[in-house]
Design an enzyme around this catalytic site. Sequence first.
Site, PDB file in Angstrom:
ATOM      1  N   LYS A  62      -4.826  -4.364  -3.463  1.00 44.43           N
ATOM      2  CA  LYS A  62      -5.457  -3.731  -2.311  1.00 44.43           C
ATOM      3  C   LYS A  62      -6.818  -4.361  -2.053  1.00 44.43           C
ATOM      4  CE  LYS A  62      -3.680   1.013  -2.972  1.00 44.43           C
ATOM      5  NZ  LYS A  62      -2.978   1.194  -1.697  1.00 44.43           N
TER       6      LYS A  62
ATOM      7  N   ARG B 290       6.900   5.576  -4.879  1.00 43.78           N
ATOM      8  CA  ARG B 290       8.323   5.930  -4.706  1.00 43.78           C
ATOM      9  C   ARG B 290       9.156   5.475  -5.895  1.00 43.78           C
ATOM     10  NH1 ARG B 290       8.305   2.622   0.807  1.00 43.78           N
ATOM     11  NH2 ARG B 290       6.150   3.393   0.690  1.00 43.78           N
TER      12      ARG B 290
HETATM   13  N1  BES Z   1      -1.385   5.388  -3.031  1.00 45.90           N
HETATM   14  C1  BES Z   1      -1.054   4.700  -1.836  1.00 45.90           C
HETATM   15  C2  BES Z   1      -1.057   5.599  -0.590  1.00 45.90           C
HETATM   16  C3  BES Z   1      -2.375   6.185  -0.176  1.00 45.90           C
HETATM   17  C4  BES Z   1      -3.119   5.589   0.822  1.00 45.90           C
HETATM   18  C5  BES Z   1      -2.832   7.375  -0.709  1.00 45.90           C
HETATM   19  C6  BES Z   1      -4.322   6.153   1.231  1.00 45.90           C
HETATM   20  C7  BES Z   1      -4.027   7.934  -0.303  1.00 45.90           C
HETATM   21  C8  BES Z   1      -4.764   7.328   0.672  1.00 45.90           C
HETATM   22  C9  BES Z   1       0.353   4.094  -1.966  1.00 45.90           C
HETATM   23  O1  BES Z   1       0.749   3.744  -3.239  1.00 45.90           O
HETATM   24  C10 BES Z   1       0.355   2.850  -1.157  1.00 45.90           C
HETATM   25  O2  BES Z   1      -0.289   1.917  -1.542  1.00 45.90           O
HETATM   26  N2  BES Z   1       1.076   2.892  -0.042  1.00 45.90           N
HETATM   27  C11 BES Z   1       1.183   1.794   0.825  1.00 45.90           C
HETATM   28  C12 BES Z   1       2.643   1.662   1.159  1.00 45.90           C
HETATM   29  C13 BES Z   1       3.037   0.331   1.649  1.00 45.90           C
HETATM   30  C14 BES Z   1       2.779  -0.749   0.636  1.00 45.90           C
HETATM   31  C15 BES Z   1       4.517   0.413   1.982  1.00 45.90           C
HETATM   32  C16 BES Z   1       0.360   2.066   2.080  1.00 45.90           C
HETATM   33  O3  BES Z   1       0.222   3.232   2.459  1.00 45.90           O
HETATM   34  O4  BES Z   1      -0.181   1.134   2.640  1.00 45.90           O
HETATM   35 MN    MN Z   2       0.153   1.776  -3.775  1.00 46.94          MN
END
Ligand code: BES
Ligand code: MN
Length: 495
Positions: free
Chosen positions: A270, A344
């Site tokens: 990230k 997931r």
């Molecule tokens: N933990 C994150 C989601 C999240 C985002 C929680 C902002 C709280 C605040 C999750 O694991 C993630 O990284 N999701 C990705 C999904 C994508 C890679 C399909 C996202 O939301 O960008």
């Molecule tokens: Mn994630």
Amino acid sequence: MASLTLGSKSPSTYTGHTLVLGVGGTGENPAVLASDDLPRALAKQLDSVVSAVSPSTKVGETAVLAAVPGAKADTLVLVGLGEEPGTDALRRAAGAGVRAAGKGPVALALPHGDAAGLTAIAEGALGGDYTFTTHKSAQETDGDREITVFTPLGRKEDPKGALARAEIVARGVRWARDLVNTAPNLLYPQTFTEQVQQVATASPGKLGVEVLDEEALADGGFGGIVGVGQGSSRPPRIVTLSYTPKSKKAKHVALIGKGITFDSGGVCIKPSASMATMKSDMAGAAAVAATVVAAAELELPVAVTGYLCLAENMPGGNAQRPGDVVTMRNGTTVEIIDTDAEGRMVLADGLSLAAESGPDQMFDVATLTGACVVALGPDVFGVMANDDDVRSAITDAAERADEPSWPLPLPTGLRAQLDSPVADIAHKGGRMGGALTAGLFLQEFTKGADGEQIPWAHLDIAGPSFNESGAKDHLPKGGTGVAVGTLLEHIATLA
Ligand code: BES
Ligand code: MN
Ligand code: ZN
């Protein structure tokens, strides 16, 4: 945690530091609203104060006043209640009132006519009283102050019982907040597990804990959580926390929590701004753990099993790659597209494990997608389900708990986005509708041993689990403990 006492007599006799009263009605005609009729002299004083200060009647807005003749408290807080206060306004006003009161003993005398109102005031007050001090070297001690709640309810309505239950719920919410707020170098799968074991042992509730460590997970074929955890030096765990009521005929609910103790994204790392709050990526598991403990302490006549799917998503040398194929607990092979879609994967293994015991209903709780926050904003959680009744039951329970939620669909037309050329399924679809394709992926893991779908709902709490703006009403900055109230409300209806 602060303790709750039931106020007897008139609020005017309260001799503690601060007395919180409500102001309601329309903006032009504000009036002080208390739990009970105030003595005439005090009511008159307050009328003149209100016409002099014109305090806001907006829910949660406060005015702090020096002592008023006729009331024995040192300070008075007037908190807005809006026009016709329901439980949501009472909960918010109680939290805001307690925070505005500052330190020292505080009493609330807010108007309500039933036990639901009293519960909202009590839970709101304890929610607003929360501060996170775990990492402060100078521990503040006013965490144990006494909060008095005045009520017009008589013995028949069991106000004492309502306060006792509110304390159990609030303690659960507080524990979930503490877990979320704890620094991720200190809270990781093993230490999370140890805390659950300690709390379960210390609780007066009857609780059992079983732990699958990294070896047991590998041996058990939990390829989803093993893959997510393998990039970290701190190995994954699935913790099963269970409460079994006395009645053999009780319904059985399984709760599955996403417990990523830190989500760096893995090798699909990230950007740092998105990583800043990712210690909160275990808020689902925290809510599940707190709910099971509270259900046991409330002695709800429902069997509740929590599955905490704990892992750290890191880009170590052994980390998972895009293109990897893993075999899940239920035998499904999954093509990894993006290592940042890790939640997931751990939940799917948790759902499969839960489904093996044939529960009547299953709920997973997860900070799953940024897409859900884009769709519903930061305060509302999304609810997806394979069963319309279960989905409405959750949004109804959320409404009673004053936790904003909204139903989202699982459109079968999007399922094709999860087709994989190399494995049974891919774990990620396109960017559009990202909360829904995540839900569709999870749905693949909700079949029982007989091949039938177990009634299931997925709560995406990515928005409301962590409050990035300032403290407001009963919600502090940081971890909120969202979903504990909703789940307990729902479980109570199955009794
Ligand atoms: N933990 C994150 C989601 C999240 C985002 C929680 C902002 C709280 C605040 C999750 O694991 C993630 O990284 N999701 C990705 C999904 C994508 C890679 C399909 C996202 O939301 O960008
Ligand atoms: Mn994630
Ligand atoms: Zn995540």
